[in-house]
Motif scaffolding. Structure first.
Motif, PDB file in Angstrom:
ATOM      1  N   THR A 147      -3.068   7.171 -17.277  1.00 20.96           N
ATOM      2  CA  THR A 147      -4.181   7.820 -16.579  1.00 20.96           C
ATOM      3  C   THR A 147      -3.777   8.162 -15.153  1.00 20.96           C
ATOM      4  N   GLN A 148      -4.660   8.844 -14.455  1.00 22.50           N
ATOM      5  CA  GLN A 148      -4.415   9.286 -13.090  1.00 22.50           C
ATOM      6  C   GLN A 148      -5.329   8.521 -12.132  1.00 22.50           C
ATOM      7  N   PRO A 149      -4.918   8.393 -10.868  1.00 20.86           N
ATOM      8  CA  PRO A 149      -5.757   7.665  -9.901  1.00 20.86           C
ATOM      9  C   PRO A 149      -6.983   8.453  -9.444  1.00 20.86           C
ATOM     10  N   ARG A 150      -7.053   9.751  -9.744  1.00 20.87           N
ATOM     11  CA  ARG A 150      -8.200  10.550  -9.323  1.00 20.87           C
ATOM     12  C   ARG A 150      -9.137  10.784 -10.508  1.00 20.87           C
ATOM     13  N   LEU A 151     -10.361  11.213 -10.184  1.00 23.74           N
ATOM     14  CA  LEU A 151     -11.362  11.465 -11.216  1.00 23.74           C
ATOM     15  C   LEU A 151     -11.014  12.734 -11.986  1.00 23.74           C
ATOM     16  N   ILE A 152     -11.066  12.642 -13.320  1.00 26.91           N
ATOM     17  CA  ILE A 152     -10.815  13.786 -14.185  1.00 26.91           C
ATOM     18  C   ILE A 152     -11.992  13.902 -15.139  1.00 26.91           C
ATOM     19  N   ASP A 153     -12.707  15.000 -15.045  1.00 28.08           N
ATOM     20  CA  ASP A 153     -13.865  15.237 -15.905  1.00 28.08           C
ATOM     21  C   ASP A 153     -13.596  16.436 -16.800  1.00 28.08           C
ATOM     22  N   GLY A 154     -14.071  16.364 -18.040  1.00 28.51           N
ATOM     23  CA  GLY A 154     -13.952  17.472 -18.973  1.00 28.51           C
ATOM     24  C   GLY A 154     -15.118  17.470 -19.944  1.00 28.51           C
ATOM     25  N   LEU A 155     -15.402  18.626 -20.527  1.00 27.73           N
ATOM     26  CA  LEU A 155     -16.498  18.763 -21.485  1.00 27.73           C
ATOM     27  C   LEU A 155     -15.976  18.687 -22.910  1.00 27.73           C
ATOM     28  N   PHE A 156     -16.549  17.785 -23.694  1.00 27.83           N
ATOM     29  CA  PHE A 156     -16.168  17.643 -25.097  1.00 27.83           C
ATOM     30  C   PHE A 156     -17.191  16.734 -25.759  1.00 27.83           C
TER      31      PHE A 156
END
Length: 546
Positions: free
Chosen positions: A419-428
């Motif tokens: 994973t990454q240290p920043r926020l990652i948002d996606g639609l699914f």
């Protein structure tokens, strides 16, 4: 629809200019005041030309008329500036009208009644332009000023033409004029607002129609009797070879289409043979019609893209085959279950020799494979509508890896989350994303390993670049997939494994496309495979592709 040039953007629909109606009313009101002042001036200076008009107070009448004429002229010339302070300026002007009229009545002997009648129009115009409360106060002021002025004059001249009763009647007429014009103004405003709204609605409807025609997959052209193109939508512009903006002659732009139009005009018959109107464009089937039964000049041309028709037919065929396959799968399931159950009972027999046991094992394996095919087909046919929602991709990947480890014995195989240290948002749709990634991880553990070595699989959550889309990747360190095979892995029923169904990756891509995401295979440098799911951050409208 646009001209032959590349279709322009839709012009936004706006309402009428602010204050246009008020400006027009102010203009005529000020013009009437100028004419009114000219009448007062003519009467005030009439003794210089005629003897039958007598002035009671000549100096007062002449000074009043000249000042009123100057005031009226200035207001007329500054009509546009009055729009900034309509209420204040109109109120001041109406007060001056009342004062000037009362002074004119007091200073002129003969036509006092006619002058008093003129003031009714000023009060009525004020009722149209001013708020009802202010207009009413000014009407009362006009009536009171007239009554008071008449009584003052009669104090000095008992034989004055206008008596107390007549002045009261004029005052009442002013109030009645105010009431009548107030009601009339309210109705006019309502009618004007309705007409403006209808005009805006009509313009918006025209814009919507224009947008629909522009976005139609069917090409649309309007051609006059001189063979000149008047309007054309985007699809038609591309289907005739994207001509230059200055080319409007149909015979120059699309000779074959011009020939067919001439044939239709002369014989009334349409050729039912598809034709490509330019190089590297799909074949089209032209259709011609008049804009209306009485229209003899303009012709409406429709260009039906045959490739779209073929794709629609193919989609209908696939849909029918899908329903048929689901029905067949249901029918296969019952006898398949009976075969599998009988094989299991046979395997429990103590009299089986090794060769028979091997045959039972083959039966069980192929029953399991056939059951997987049936399950995948049924899953395709009853797939639920996707319900995308915002997903924290980092947290989702961590939870997925923990859940997969808890549900499956990995043995020596390795599955980890990256994973990454920043926020990652996606639609699914979370359930469908779980189904897709589960299938990809199972394939990676089963096929993505080097001979004699455990599988090493990573589920990665990251973003492409700084502001790129979020992605979920399933990466293994196996032998990879040959390019020829990679080009076919998403096709239904394509498999390279003896017991594979060939529907897993096809179903995974279908689920991704239902969520407006993309699933692709990416080779890994140094060996291995990567299946990348590119998510979207917002759901776009499914229609409207130009």
């Amino acid at each position: 629809m646009a001209t032959v040039a590349r279709p322009r953007s839709i012009i936004s629909v706006g309402s009428a200019k602010t204050g246009e109606a008020t400006r027009r009313e102010l203009y005529f009101f000020n013009l009437f005041r100028v004419l009114q002042a000219c009448i007062y001036t003519g009467l005030a200076f009439s003794p210089l030309a005629v003897t039958w008009i007598d002035l009671r107070f000549p100096l007062l009448g002449q000074v009043n008329a000249l000042l009123f004429l100057a005031f009226a002229t200035i207001l007329f010339l500054r009509t546009s500036q009055m729009l900034r302070h309509v209420t204040g300026m109109v109120s001041l002007a109406l007060v001056c009208d009342i004062v000037a009229t009362v002074l004119a009545i007091a200073s002129i002997n003969e036509p006092q009644s006619g002058i008093a009648i003129l003031l009714m129009f000023n009060i009525g115009a004020g009722a149209l332009l001013l708020p009802p409360r202010i207009a009413g106060m000014l009407a009362v002021f006009g009536a009171a000023a007239l009554v008071l002025g008449v009584n003052i004059v009669r104090y000095y001249d008992a034989h004055y033409e206008i008596g107390p009763l007549e002045s009261l009647l004029f005052g009442t007429a002013y109030l009645a004029s105010y009431g009548m014009f107030t009601v009339l103004g309210r109705q006019m405003r309502a009618t004007e607002a309705l007409a403006e709204q209808r005009g805006t609605d009509l313009a918006n409807l025209s814009q919507v129609n224009d947008m629909i025609i522009r976005r139609m997959k069917t090409g649309v052209l309007v051609v006059d009797d001189a063979n000149r193109i008047h309007q054309i939508n985007e699809s038609a512009w591309m289907l005739i070879g994207s001509p230059k903006p200055d080319l409007r002659d149909l015979g120059t732009v699309a000779p074959e289409l011009s020939r067919r139009l001439y044939h239709w005009r002369t014989t009334g018959k349409t050729e039912n043979r598809a034709v490509a109107l330019a190089e590297d464009v799909p074949e089209v089937l032209p259709r011609f019609t008049r804009l209306s039964p009485n229209e003899t000049t303009n012709v409406l041309i429709f260009l039906d893209d045959t490739s779209l028709v073929s794709r629609r037919a193919e989609e209908l065929t696939l849909s029918s085959l899908g329903r048929l396959s689901a029905s067949i799968a249901h029918e296969i399931r019952n006898p398949l279950a009976a075969i599998s159950y009988s094989a299991q009972l046979l395997a429990e027999s103590e009299d089986l020799v090794d060769a028979d046991k091997r045959m039972v094992e083959i039966i069980n394996n192929h029953c399991a494979r056939a059951n997987d095919v049936v399950e995948n087909i049924l899953q395709l046919s009853r797939r639920e509508r996707s319900r995308p929602e915002l997903v924290d991709v980092n947290a989702w990947v961590n939870n997925f890896v923990e859940e997969y480890k808890a549900s499956n014995d990995l043995g020596m195989d390795l599955l980890r989350a990256v994973t990454q240290p920043r926020l990652i948002d996606g639609l699914f749709d979370p359930q469908q994303l779980q189904q897709v990634v589960w299938n990809l991880v199972q394939n990676a553990i089963r096929y993505g390993r080097l001979p004699g070595e455990p599988a090493r699989v990573a589920v990665v959550a990251r973003m492409i670049g700084e502001k790129g889309p979020p992605v979920v990747e399933v990466v293994d360190r196996g032998p990879g997939i040959p390019p020829k095979v990679a080009a076919q892995i998403f096709e239904p029923f394509f498999t390279t494994h003896e017991y594979g169904t060939g529907l897993g990756l096809y179903l995974a891509r279908q689920l991704c496309e239902a969520n407006q995401a993309a699933l692709e295979y990416v080779p890994v440098a140094g060996g291995g495979s990567c299946f990348r799911i590119t998510l979207v951050t917002q759901i776009a409208a499914p229609a409207g592709r130009a």
